[in-house]
Design a protein around this motif. Sequence first.
Motif, short mmCIF file in Angstrom:
data_model
loop_
_atom_site.label_atom_id
_atom_site.label_comp_id
_atom_site.label_asym_id
_atom_site.label_seq_id
_atom_site.Cartn_x
_atom_site.Cartn_y
_atom_site.Cartn_z
N ARG A 67 30.86 39.49 41.65
CA ARG A 67 30.57 38.10 42.06
C ARG A 67 30.91 37.85 43.52
NH1 ARG A 67 32.48 34.46 36.80
NH2 ARG A 67 31.35 35.69 35.24
N GLY A 68 30.73 38.87 44.33
CA GLY A 68 30.95 38.70 45.75
C GLY A 68 29.64 38.52 46.49
N ALA B 252 41.72 32.94 48.44
CA ALA B 252 41.05 33.21 47.16
C ALA B 252 40.05 34.35 47.26
CB ALA B 252 40.35 31.95 46.65
N SER B 253 40.08 35.09 48.35
CA SER B 253 39.09 36.15 48.50
C SER B 253 39.60 37.20 49.48
CB SER B 253 37.75 35.59 48.98
OG SER B 253 37.88 35.04 50.28
N LEU B 254 38.86 38.29 49.51
CA LEU B 254 39.11 39.37 50.47
C LEU B 254 37.85 39.54 51.30
CD1 LEU B 254 40.90 41.85 51.39
CD2 LEU B 254 39.55 43.18 49.75
N ALA C 177 38.52 46.07 39.71
CA ALA C 177 37.12 46.21 40.11
C ALA C 177 36.94 45.80 41.57
CB ALA C 177 36.23 45.37 39.21
N VAL C 178 37.61 44.74 42.00
CA VAL C 178 37.51 44.28 43.38
C VAL C 178 38.12 45.31 44.32
CG1 VAL C 178 38.26 42.49 45.01
CG2 VAL C 178 37.48 41.85 42.72
N ASP C 179 39.26 45.87 43.93
CA ASP C 179 39.93 46.87 44.76
C ASP C 179 39.04 48.10 44.97
OD1 ASP C 179 42.01 47.69 46.32
OD2 ASP C 179 43.29 48.34 44.67
N ALA C 180 38.45 48.61 43.87
CA ALA C 180 37.57 49.78 43.97
C ALA C 180 36.33 49.46 44.78
CB ALA C 180 37.19 50.26 42.57
N THR C 181 35.76 48.28 44.58
CA THR C 181 34.57 47.90 45.33
C THR C 181 34.87 47.81 46.83
OG1 THR C 181 33.67 46.69 43.44
CG2 THR C 181 32.83 46.09 45.62
N ALA C 182 36.03 47.27 47.17
CA ALA C 182 36.40 47.15 48.59
C ALA C 182 36.44 48.52 49.26
CB ALA C 182 37.75 46.45 48.70
N LEU C 183 37.05 49.50 48.61
CA LEU C 183 37.13 50.82 49.23
C LEU C 183 35.76 51.47 49.34
CD1 LEU C 183 39.00 52.95 50.40
CD2 LEU C 183 39.18 53.94 48.11
N ARG C 184 34.92 51.33 48.30
CA ARG C 184 33.58 51.91 48.36
C ARG C 184 32.76 51.28 49.48
NH1 ARG C 184 33.99 56.77 46.26
NH2 ARG C 184 33.95 56.88 43.98
N VAL D 104 28.61 44.36 59.18
CA VAL D 104 28.62 44.26 57.72
C VAL D 104 29.79 43.37 57.33
CG1 VAL D 104 28.85 45.49 55.54
CG2 VAL D 104 27.58 46.55 57.44
N VAL D 105 29.50 42.28 56.64
CA VAL D 105 30.53 41.32 56.22
C VAL D 105 30.45 41.18 54.70
CG1 VAL D 105 31.46 38.99 56.44
CG2 VAL D 105 30.35 40.10 58.41
N VAL D 106 31.58 41.43 54.07
CA VAL D 106 31.64 41.38 52.61
C VAL D 106 32.76 40.43 52.20
CG1 VAL D 106 32.10 42.68 50.50
CG2 VAL D 106 30.73 43.70 52.33
N ASP D 107 32.45 39.50 51.29
CA ASP D 107 33.45 38.59 50.72
C ASP D 107 33.58 38.89 49.23
OD1 ASP D 107 34.41 36.62 52.80
OD2 ASP D 107 32.24 36.43 53.06
N LEU D 108 34.80 39.24 48.82
CA LEU D 108 35.07 39.56 47.42
C LEU D 108 36.07 38.57 46.85
CD1 LEU D 108 35.52 43.43 47.82
CD2 LEU D 108 33.46 42.20 47.13
N PRO D 109 35.75 37.91 45.74
CA PRO D 109 36.69 36.95 45.16
C PRO D 109 37.89 37.68 44.56
CG PRO D 109 34.82 37.23 43.71
CD PRO D 109 34.51 38.01 44.96
N THR D 110 39.07 37.14 44.80
CA THR D 110 40.29 37.73 44.25
C THR D 110 40.96 36.83 43.23
OG1 THR D 110 41.61 36.82 46.07
CG2 THR D 110 40.71 39.04 46.35
#
Length: 402
Positions: free
Chosen positions: A374-375, A338-340, A304-311, A389-395
Amino acid sequence: MLVAMREAIRGRGVTPLTPVSTRPPWTWPWFGHVMATLAVLLSAATDFDPGRAHHAVGLRWSGPVMGFAAAAVLVLLVRRRFPRAALAATLALVVAGTAVGEFDASTVVAVAVAVFTAVQHLPRRVSTVAVVGVALTVAACAFVGGRWQTQHVLVVLLGAALGEAARSQREQLTEARERAERAEATRDAIARRRVAEARLSIARDLHDVVGHQIAVINLHAGVASAALAARPDDAARSLAVIRTSSRDVLTEIGDLMAALRDPAASDVGPAGLARLDDVVRDFGVLGLAVRRRTEGEPRDLPGAVDATALRVVQEALTNAHKHGADARAHLLVEYLPASLRITVTNRIGADAAALSVGTGLGVVGMTERVESVRGSMTSGDDGAGVWRVVVDLPTDTQGDQP
């Protein structure tokens, strides 16, 4: 169809069958009246004298006793509609029989039946006081009438106990039915929420799939229209981009629809950052120069994190392409412990206000996607003419495991 069947049955002279109730006999409305009537009449007709030898039992047909018994039977027929009045009337018959010297067990049985019904309808405190008062009254009448026997009071108390048991059972059934209704309502609410979430997910996917390509088509359609007369080569290139983008969007919509039709499909999104090179290259073909930098050691990410990052990258670069000032953008991908973290920046063009005052569906869609894993995400003008645009995604998802 049912009307036609009835007419056909009538035409052939066949009488429709009456459905047979599957309820047990003791739950039928008239069953209780029959049993109560039999109990009262048998008590009136039976002479039991514990003072006689061997406790002789015989039959008697005393006129006054049978009269009181008949009156008690009539009172008991309305006990379900008027439980308090029926209890008072049967107790009055016991007192009246004692007053004329005809105290009999039949009226005591009638009192017990009335107590059984009244206990089910009265509040527990009221029913307790009523039962105690009735038992004492019956005991006093039996003593005054010279027929004192413990079983007279016990019959009244037995009727009260059975009434309380019936009320408790009914309350339990009612509570179970209410729990079942609440559970059904909860299941319906959960189902509606899941449908709403599915619709929102489909809407986001369609926006992600279609939004970028339509924006590109719209942009190059304007370029082709303006350059058609003076710069035919530029117009031809823009038309080629439009043709490629329209083919791509049709392909992606087809893939999305195929995934939605497949019950086993659990993910209708893109493969993830493995396609990042293709996305950057496609934007370069469309006229947006993307300068990409990666920091940290790349690693496998949750699906889910991987797909969200690309979108998120696709949507942020689409906005940069539409509203940027110099057809350039910077993409920074940071693999933190712990995040991307993904950062997309571009210089603001004259129509940059559309990013915040337009429909805003792109930014809203990115925010919803990020929050679904939960990012966190921030976007806006940094004050120096740059949109960031800054996005933090938990990994690290180990903490989410039960």
